[in-house]
Design a protein around this motif. Structure first.
Motif, PDB file in Angstrom:
ATOM      1  N   UNK A   1       0.628  -0.924   0.263  1.00 57.14           N
ATOM      2  CA  UNK A   1      -0.296   0.315  -0.411  1.00 57.14           C
ATOM      3  C   UNK A   1       1.044   1.259  -0.041  1.00 57.14           C
ATOM      4  N   UNK A   2       1.735   1.488   1.017  1.00 55.89           N
ATOM      5  CA  UNK A   2       2.961   2.318   1.173  1.00 55.89           C
ATOM      6  C   UNK A   2       3.343   2.736  -0.106  1.00 55.89           C
ATOM      7  N   UNK A   3       4.048   1.742  -1.197  1.00 57.26           N
ATOM      8  CA  UNK A   3       4.855   1.805  -2.552  1.00 57.26           C
ATOM      9  C   UNK A   3       3.902   2.585  -3.680  1.00 57.26           C
ATOM     10  N   UNK A   4       2.684   2.325  -3.601  1.00 54.16           N
ATOM     11  CA  UNK A   4       1.597   2.406  -4.598  1.00 54.16           C
ATOM     12  C   UNK A   4       1.529   3.512  -4.211  1.00 54.16           C
ATOM     13  N   UNK A   5       0.616   4.082  -3.234  1.00 50.42           N
ATOM     14  CA  UNK A   5       0.880   5.454  -2.444  1.00 50.42           C
ATOM     15  C   UNK A   5       2.293   6.153  -3.085  1.00 50.42           C
ATOM     16  N   UNK A   6       2.959   6.375  -3.064  1.00 48.43           N
ATOM     17  CA  UNK A   6       3.928   6.915  -3.579  1.00 48.43           C
ATOM     18  C   UNK A   6       3.761   7.145  -4.842  1.00 48.43           C
ATOM     19  N   UNK A   7       3.883   5.869  -5.283  1.00 50.35           N
ATOM     20  CA  UNK A   7       3.682   5.853  -7.346  1.00 50.35           C
ATOM     21  C   UNK A   7       4.589   6.188  -7.777  1.00 50.35           C
ATOM     22  N   UNK A   8       5.593   7.064  -8.805  1.00 49.90           N
ATOM     23  CA  UNK A   8       6.792   6.936  -9.730  1.00 49.90           C
ATOM     24  C   UNK A   8       7.628   6.892  -9.333  1.00 49.90           C
ATOM     25  N   UNK A   9       8.827   6.033  -9.497  1.00 49.44           N
ATOM     26  CA  UNK A   9       9.823   6.138  -8.592  1.00 49.44           C
ATOM     27  C   UNK A   9      10.122   4.908  -7.458  1.00 49.44           C
ATOM     28  N   UNK A  10       8.621   4.588  -7.381  1.00 49.44           N
ATOM     29  CA  UNK A  10       8.380   2.909  -5.790  1.00 49.44           C
ATOM     30  C   UNK A  10       7.719   2.521  -7.029  1.00 49.44           C
TER      31      UNK A  10
END
Length: 292
Positions: free
Chosen positions: A250-259
């Motif tokens: 969830x955290x990785x997807x919230x950060x969006x591009x670059x993650x």
């Protein structure tokens, strides 16, 4: 010479024609009912589709051409950073272990509760026969409420972490496995139970010595199958703050591009883990049921 198979009339048998007509009528009636049911299903599906498409923010058909845009963006970024994927997987390994532990603990707790509920809800084995409907409705209620709803309530009460996920999955597992365990117990041979009753055994002794040895292979098989489901459920519950690798995703997807490379690494770990658990549990279930 008289035909012994069909009689002296050369083959016409009395009563065959009415039965044949009745069979044809029954077949026509079944086809009619099937056609009406299929038409009703198509109408229901169409109306539901139109309503859902109307309430959708962007419209399904307008966004259909863009359905692969996000996955291609994620995969292209992960491919460009493919060298760091093993390191990312190692960094999230502890969260993966936490997810598997949540699933294992919840499956064990739910299976133990399901064993008791199943024996109390089986008519031929029930300790209190008048309460059988009550225990069956309890299992229905536990199955009816999705894990994510229970987890959301428990996160609000207990705060984030693995405990709400364990409780939510265990409750749903108790209801789902209780139904399956009860169906297996209903087919158990009652002769050992009657023999134990004749020598004064208690209800617990009759269940432990007369029923559980018969049903344990199938019960273990169902519990292993449920463990596979619970691994996926525990990952999903991470999205509501219940910990584990789902929370990292969830955290990785919230950060969006670059993650997005991290998103792919987590998906790969989940995929490999679920495949391994599926293969191991499938092998174990085969050994339990088939005996080899």
């Amino acid at each position: 010479m008289t035909n012994l198979a069909y009689g002296a009339d050369g083959g016409s048998r009395k009563g065959v024609a009415p039965h044949h007509e009745a069979y044809l009528e029954m077949t026509r009636r079944k086809r009619l009912y099937g056609g009406v049911l299929l038409l009703f299903f198509i109408m229901l599906f169409s109306s539901g589709w139109i309503m859902a498409d109307g309430r959708n923010a962007g419209g399904f058909w307008n966004g259909l051409s863009q359905v692969f845009d996000f996955p291609s963006e994620v995969l292209s970024e992960a491919w460009a950073k493919r060298a760091v994927l093993p390191g990312l997987m190692a960094g999230h390994f502890a969260s993966l272990i936490e997810t598997v532990n949540i699933a294992a603990t919840a499956t064990l707790m739910g299976a133990l509760a399901a064993m008791l509920l199943a024996l109390l809800a089986t008519r031929s084995l029930a300790r209190w026969p008048r309460l059988v409907p009550l225990f069956r409705r309890m299992m229905d209620a536990l199955r009816a409420i999705p894990e994510i709803v229970v987890a959301l309530v428990l996160v609000f009460i207990l705060g984030g972490g693995p405990v709400p996920a364990v409780i939510a999955i265990a409750l749903h597992t108790a209801g789902a496995l209780g139904k399956l365990f009860s169906e297996v117990a209903e087919n158990a041979d009652l002769k050992p139970v009657e023999g134990l009753a004749s020598v004064g055994a208690s209800w617990t002794q009759k269940m432990w010595l007369g029923v559980i040895p018969q049903v344990s292979p199938n019960w273990l098989s169902y519990a292993l199958m449920r463990f596979e489901i619970n691994v996926r459920a525990s990952a999903i519950l991470g999205f509501v703050g219940s910990g584990g690798i789902g929370y990292d995703l969830k955290i990785a997807m919230q950060w969006g591009q670059g993650r997005y490379d991290e998103v792919v690494a987590i998906f790969l770990m989940l995929f490999v883990t679920i495949v391994l658990i599926d293969r191991l549990s499938d092998h174990a279930r085969h050994r339990l049921v088939k005996g080899h």
